[in-house]
Design a protein around this motif. Structure first.
Motif, PDB file in Angstrom:
ATOM      1  N   HIS A 232      16.782   7.879  17.997  1.00 18.18           N
ATOM      2  CA  HIS A 232      15.531   8.613  17.817  1.00 18.18           C
ATOM      3  C   HIS A 232      15.756   9.723  16.809  1.00 18.18           C
ATOM      4  CE1 HIS A 232      17.367  10.884  21.181  1.00 18.18           C
ATOM      5  NE2 HIS A 232      16.698  11.915  20.722  1.00 18.18           N
ATOM      6  N   GLY A 233      14.792   9.883  15.951  1.00 19.39           N
ATOM      7  CA  GLY A 233      14.871  10.858  14.855  1.00 19.39           C
ATOM      8  C   GLY A 233      13.820  10.466  13.842  1.00 19.39           C
ATOM      9  N   SER A 234      14.127  10.649  12.558  1.00 17.94           N
ATOM     10  CA  SER A 234      13.174  10.203  11.536  1.00 17.94           C
ATOM     11  C   SER A 234      13.717   8.921  10.901  1.00 17.94           C
ATOM     12  CB  SER A 234      12.991  11.281  10.470  1.00 17.94           C
ATOM     13  OG  SER A 234      14.204  11.427   9.747  1.00 17.94           O
ATOM     14  N   ALA A 235      12.830   8.187  10.237  1.00 16.25           N
ATOM     15  CA  ALA A 235      13.262   6.942   9.599  1.00 16.25           C
ATOM     16  C   ALA A 235      14.305   7.230   8.517  1.00 16.25           C
ATOM     17  CB  ALA A 235      12.043   6.234   9.008  1.00 16.25           C
ATOM     18  N   SER A 236      14.113   8.338   7.785  1.00 16.35           N
ATOM     19  CA  SER A 236      15.067   8.645   6.703  1.00 16.35           C
ATOM     20  C   SER A 236      16.439   9.013   7.276  1.00 16.35           C
ATOM     21  CB  SER A 236      14.534   9.764   5.806  1.00 16.35           C
ATOM     22  OG  SER A 236      14.226  10.873   6.591  1.00 16.35           O
TER      23      SER A 236
ATOM     24  N   ILE B 130      10.357   3.560   3.350  1.00 20.33           N
ATOM     25  CA  ILE B 130      10.459   4.985   3.005  1.00 20.33           C
ATOM     26  C   ILE B 130      10.138   5.202   1.523  1.00 20.33           C
ATOM     27  CG2 ILE B 130      12.049   6.942   2.846  1.00 20.33           C
ATOM     28  CD1 ILE B 130      13.533   5.607   5.300  1.00 20.33           C
ATOM     29  N   SER B 131      10.723   4.355   0.642  1.00 19.97           N
ATOM     30  CA  SER B 131      10.522   4.631  -0.784  1.00 19.97           C
ATOM     31  C   SER B 131       9.117   4.281  -1.262  1.00 19.97           C
ATOM     32  CB  SER B 131      11.586   3.926  -1.632  1.00 19.97           C
ATOM     33  OG  SER B 131      11.430   2.540  -1.524  1.00 19.97           O
ATOM     34  N   PHE B 132       8.479   3.255  -0.695  1.00 19.84           N
ATOM     35  CA  PHE B 132       7.143   2.881  -1.166  1.00 19.84           C
ATOM     36  C   PHE B 132       6.036   3.661  -0.463  1.00 19.84           C
ATOM     37  CE2 PHE B 132       9.439  -0.738  -2.739  1.00 19.84           C
ATOM     38  CZ  PHE B 132       8.719  -1.201  -3.826  1.00 19.84           C
ATOM     39  N   THR B 133       6.248   3.988   0.844  1.00 15.85           N
ATOM     40  CA  THR B 133       5.113   4.557   1.593  1.00 15.85           C
ATOM     41  C   THR B 133       5.404   5.928   2.194  1.00 15.85           C
ATOM     42  OG1 THR B 133       5.573   3.712   3.840  1.00 15.85           O
ATOM     43  CG2 THR B 133       4.592   2.156   2.303  1.00 15.85           C
ATOM     44  N   GLY B 134       6.667   6.336   2.257  1.00 13.28           N
ATOM     45  CA  GLY B 134       7.008   7.645   2.825  1.00 13.28           C
ATOM     46  C   GLY B 134       7.771   7.520   4.142  1.00 13.28           C
ATOM     47  N   ASP B 135       8.264   8.653   4.604  1.00 15.86           N
ATOM     48  CA  ASP B 135       9.085   8.710   5.823  1.00 15.86           C
ATOM     49  C   ASP B 135       8.200   8.557   7.077  1.00 15.86           C
ATOM     50  OD1 ASP B 135      11.314   9.024   7.369  1.00 15.86           O
ATOM     51  OD2 ASP B 135      11.707  11.123   6.818  1.00 15.86           O
ATOM     52  N   VAL B 136       8.828   8.216   8.200  1.00 11.60           N
ATOM     53  CA  VAL B 136       8.133   8.273   9.499  1.00 11.60           C
ATOM     54  C   VAL B 136       8.916   9.273  10.343  1.00 11.60           C
ATOM     55  CG1 VAL B 136       7.494   6.990  11.584  1.00 11.60           C
ATOM     56  CG2 VAL B 136       7.305   5.883   9.346  1.00 11.60           C
ATOM     57  N   ASP B 137       8.274  10.371  10.718  1.00  9.64           N
ATOM     58  CA  ASP B 137       9.001  11.460  11.401  1.00  9.64           C
ATOM     59  C   ASP B 137       9.483  11.052  12.793  1.00  9.64           C
ATOM     60  OD1 ASP B 137       8.669  13.041   9.241  1.00  9.64           O
ATOM     61  OD2 ASP B 137       6.842  14.010   9.979  1.00  9.64           O
TER      62      ASP B 137
ATOM     63  N   ASP C  65      12.243  -5.238  14.462  1.00  9.76           N
ATOM     64  CA  ASP C  65      12.834  -4.356  13.451  1.00  9.76           C
ATOM     65  C   ASP C  65      12.028  -4.284  12.152  1.00  9.76           C
ATOM     66  OD1 ASP C  65      14.453  -2.816  11.895  1.00  9.76           O
ATOM     67  OD2 ASP C  65      16.038  -4.303  11.642  1.00  9.76           O
ATOM     68  N   SER C  66      12.105  -5.327  11.310  1.00 12.03           N
ATOM     69  CA  SER C  66      11.456  -5.228  10.000  1.00 12.03           C
ATOM     70  C   SER C  66       9.944  -5.326  10.083  1.00 12.03           C
ATOM     71  CB  SER C  66      11.977  -6.334   9.084  1.00 12.03           C
ATOM     72  OG  SER C  66      13.315  -6.075   8.767  1.00 12.03           O
ATOM     73  N   PHE C  67       9.435  -5.976  11.121  1.00 10.36           N
ATOM     74  CA  PHE C  67       7.987  -6.130  11.220  1.00 10.36           C
ATOM     75  C   PHE C  67       7.294  -4.771  11.362  1.00 10.36           C
ATOM     76  CE2 PHE C  67       3.954  -7.858  12.855  1.00 10.36           C
ATOM     77  CZ  PHE C  67       3.722  -8.787  11.851  1.00 10.36           C
ATOM     78  N   VAL C  68       7.966  -3.839  12.013  1.00 12.33           N
ATOM     79  CA  VAL C  68       7.427  -2.475  12.120  1.00 12.33           C
ATOM     80  C   VAL C  68       7.188  -1.910  10.720  1.00 12.33           C
ATOM     81  CG1 VAL C  68       8.266  -0.114  12.526  1.00 12.33           C
ATOM     82  CG2 VAL C  68       8.220  -1.709  14.379  1.00 12.33           C
ATOM     83  N   HIS C  69       8.154  -2.123   9.837  1.00  7.21           N
ATOM     84  CA  HIS C  69       8.044  -1.539   8.488  1.00  7.21           C
ATOM     85  C   HIS C  69       6.873  -2.173   7.729  1.00  7.21           C
ATOM     86  CE1 HIS C  69      12.612  -1.391   9.304  1.00  7.21           C
ATOM     87  NE2 HIS C  69      12.009  -0.379   9.887  1.00  7.21           N
ATOM     88  N   SER C  70       6.660  -3.475   7.977  1.00 10.08           N
ATOM     89  CA  SER C  70       5.549  -4.168   7.317  1.00 10.08           C
ATOM     90  C   SER C  70       4.211  -3.596   7.768  1.00 10.08           C
ATOM     91  CB  SER C  70       5.583  -5.666   7.664  1.00 10.08           C
ATOM     92  OG  SER C  70       6.796  -6.218   7.257  1.00 10.08           O
TER      93      SER C  70
ATOM     94  N   MET D  13      -4.239   5.162   6.717  1.00 10.53           N
ATOM     95  CA  MET D  13      -4.007   5.691   8.068  1.00 10.53           C
ATOM     96  C   MET D  13      -2.776   6.601   8.096  1.00 10.53           C
ATOM     97  SD  MET D  13      -4.794   2.234  10.199  1.00 10.53           S
ATOM     98  CE  MET D  13      -5.313   2.972  11.716  1.00 10.53           C
ATOM     99  N   GLU D  14      -2.737   7.464   9.103  1.00 14.07           N
ATOM    100  CA  GLU D  14      -1.584   8.358   9.261  1.00 14.07           C
ATOM    101  C   GLU D  14      -0.638   7.754  10.310  1.00 14.07           C
ATOM    102  OE1 GLU D  14      -0.479  12.804  10.880  1.00 14.07           O
ATOM    103  OE2 GLU D  14      -2.600  12.256  10.703  1.00 14.07           O
ATOM    104  N   VAL D  15       0.535   7.346   9.866  1.00 12.93           N
ATOM    105  CA  VAL D  15       1.491   6.755  10.814  1.00 12.93           C
ATOM    106  C   VAL D  15       2.245   7.903  11.481  1.00 12.93           C
ATOM    107  CG1 VAL D  15       3.478   5.224  11.078  1.00 12.93           C
ATOM    108  CG2 VAL D  15       1.693   4.652   9.416  1.00 12.93           C
ATOM    109  N   ILE D  16       1.938   8.146  12.766  1.00 12.30           N
ATOM    110  CA  ILE D  16       2.557   9.315  13.421  1.00 12.30           C
ATOM    111  C   ILE D  16       3.862   8.942  14.129  1.00 12.30           C
ATOM    112  CG2 ILE D  16       0.420  10.620  13.722  1.00 12.30           C
ATOM    113  CD1 ILE D  16       0.509   9.694  16.690  1.00 12.30           C
ATOM    114  N   GLY D  17       4.149   7.651  14.230  1.00 16.54           N
ATOM    115  CA  GLY D  17       5.409   7.258  14.847  1.00 16.54           C
ATOM    116  C   GLY D  17       5.548   5.752  14.875  1.00 16.54           C
TER     117      GLY D  17
END
Ligand code: SF4
Length: 488
Positions: free
Chosen positions: A24-28, A379-386, A336-341, A351-355
């Motif tokens: 648990h933490g941030s995606a980055s 992360i690089s195309f859409t941003g971090d997930v906190d 795993d990867s489906f979440v990123h998709s 939309m705002e991805v809050i988690g």
């Protein structure tokens, strides 16, 4: 670790891909720790539920059209037959095929077989499968019991292949070998590529291998626009399709977790290039995916034209959806990867991805291409997930997280997870067809489905008022990561 088809069994993901089940933490932060080698593979001190590799392997080979599966296991390991039968009937209906059942048999290993051996039962089950179904290939899926008693599946397979004249493909997917159930996907892919795929005698310069589950044929439209044709694999493919995968011009998939092992194996052994780009979920990822396909198939100019036309075509609907969904707070829970998709698609919709929670995390891939690292791409195309967690579906954990974050919408991949959202009063959408969000039309289709789901808010709140979660006060007071931190 490079793919090695000389091995009878694919090494489990924990070993091959340094996969972990908790974080648990941030995606980055997860990406950084994976790159630095500082991520520790912690086990939970309590586990509420799970799945097994044998089930994942069966998901991929139970619905290959003219094959049969012998599950060499106690009968309890075949509890998922009914579920897959339902999948087959549903898939047949969508494809306009006549209704039929899966072609599977369990060898029914019993207690005395674990002492005296179960090879004879396996032979009988293979003969029975051959007689009943007349398949072109028979898969033998292993289980904990067959693995623990050391059944020699390879030698029975060779012997029966000679006796029956049918390809027998062992699939080593014992549940106890890996806590990462996606290892079962790799096991089926390993068996198919090492035993069924033939070297190409010709190249099909329009055919693209598309590794998916059994979803709608949503790759067809976008591939046709650039003069290509999908060959959907493995469910609903024929044994002949599997044998000729080596003739395709490229391989792609709906999700790195599902498709990168088989794609890497085909590239290494048969020279079929893997599309080294993010999967086509979300606008920018679809652009990248198309450009890479264009580069591989020498269609770059056409691809740029199609990208421009598609952007213009979907823009009015995209604007409408961004206005309807813009700023809505969404939480995503999937493999795993489906979440990123799904993060990519939701962010394309404003939309705002809050988690997000991924069921596991692969720290490395079967090939060295950075372009298929879905976490890095997200992360690089859409941003971090906190708020990013890795958790193999432990409902107590994400119940606490959801109570705390209170999203407007929950997007999940599996039905039993969606009910938790509903009980908490959160409109929840299950992406039961993983092909739904593919390419530009997929973003729009998914967007309208998410919008419809959000509109159920009042009904879901009423359901929540009349629902009860199974947790006592003690559970509710614990940190969501109590068991990840070794709590007793
Ligand atoms: S974990 Fe082992 S015993 Fe349980 S279903 Fe899977 S193969 Fe069977």
């Amino acid at each position: 670790m490079a793919v090695n088809l000389k091995l009878a069994e694919v090494p489990p993901r924990e070993k091959r891909l340094k996969s972990v089940l908790s974080f648990h933490g941030s995606a980055s932060e997860l990406k950084q720790k994976s790159e630095d080698g500082t991520l520790s593979a912690k086990d939970r001190s309590f586990s509420q539920c799970g799945s097994c590799s044998s089930c994942s392997a069966f998901t991929l080979n139970a619905i290959i059209m003219d094959s049969a599966v012998v599950v060499h296991a106690p009968i309890g390991c075949s509890g998922d037959f009914a579920n897959h039968n339902h999948g087959r009937h549903q898939g047949n209906r969508h494809r306009g095929l006549p209704s039929d059942n899966i072609k599977a048999i369990c060898s029914n290993i019993q207690e005395k077989d674990t002492i005296y051996g179960a090879s004879e039962k396996l032979r009988q089950a293979i003969r029975e499968a051959n007689e009943r179904f007349h398949p072109k290939a028979i898969f033998v899926n292993t289980s904990c019991a067959s693995g623990i008693i050391g059944e020699n599946i390879d030698s029975v397979a060779e012997e029966m292949e000679e006796e029956l004249g049918v390809k027998i493909v062992p699939i080593y997917c014992e549940g106890f070998r890996s806590k990462i159930w996606s290892t079962g996907f790799d096991a089926t892919a390993h068996g198919i590529v090492s035993k069924l795929v033939k070297p190409a005698t010709k190249k099909e310069d329009r055919i693209v291998n598309v590794f998916n589950f059994q979803g709608t044929h949503s790759f067809t439209g976008i591939l046709n626009k650039i003069g290509l044709e999908p060959r959907y694999l493995f469910p609903f493919a024929s044994v002949d399709d599997l044998e000729h995968m080596s003739e395709a011009v490229a391989s792609t998939h709906i999700c790195e977790t599902l498709g990168t092992y088989v794609s890497a194996a085909l590239e290494k052994e048969f020279g079929v290039p893997e599309v080294k780009a993010p999967v086509p979920y979300g606008i920018s990822w679809t652009d990248e995916w198309l450009r890479e396909l264009g580069r591989i198939t020498d269609r770059s100019e056409l691809v740029e034209q199609v990208i421009a036309e598609e952007h213009a075509r979907i823009q009015p609907k995209l604007d409408d959806l961004r206005q309807k969904l813009g700023g809505k707070r969404v939480y995503i829970l999937a493999g795993d990867s489906f979440v990123h998709s799904i993060v990519s698609s939701c962010r394309s919709l404003g939309m705002e991805v809050i988690g997000a929670t991924a069921y596991h995390h692969d720290q490395v891939y079967d090939s060295d291409y950075g372009q298929i690292n879905s976490l890095a791409n997200m992360i690089s195309f859409t941003g971090d997930v906190d708020n990013y967690t890795v958790c193999n579906i432990q409902p107590y954990e994400f119940t606490s997280i959801l109570k705390d974050l209170k999203p407007d919408l929950l997007v999940v991949r599996h039905n039993h997870v969606a009910t938790v959202g509903s009980k908490l009063g959160i409109p929840s959408f299950m992406v039961s067809d993983a092909n739904l969000g593919i390419a530009y039309d997929g973003v729009i289709d998914l967007g309208y489905k998410l919008y419809e789901t959000i509109r159920t808010k009042r009904m879901i709140e009423t359901i929540a008022k009349h629902s009860k979660l199974p947790y006592t006060q003690w559970w509710s007071e614990q940190d969501p990561f109590y068991f990840e931190q070794g709590g007793k």
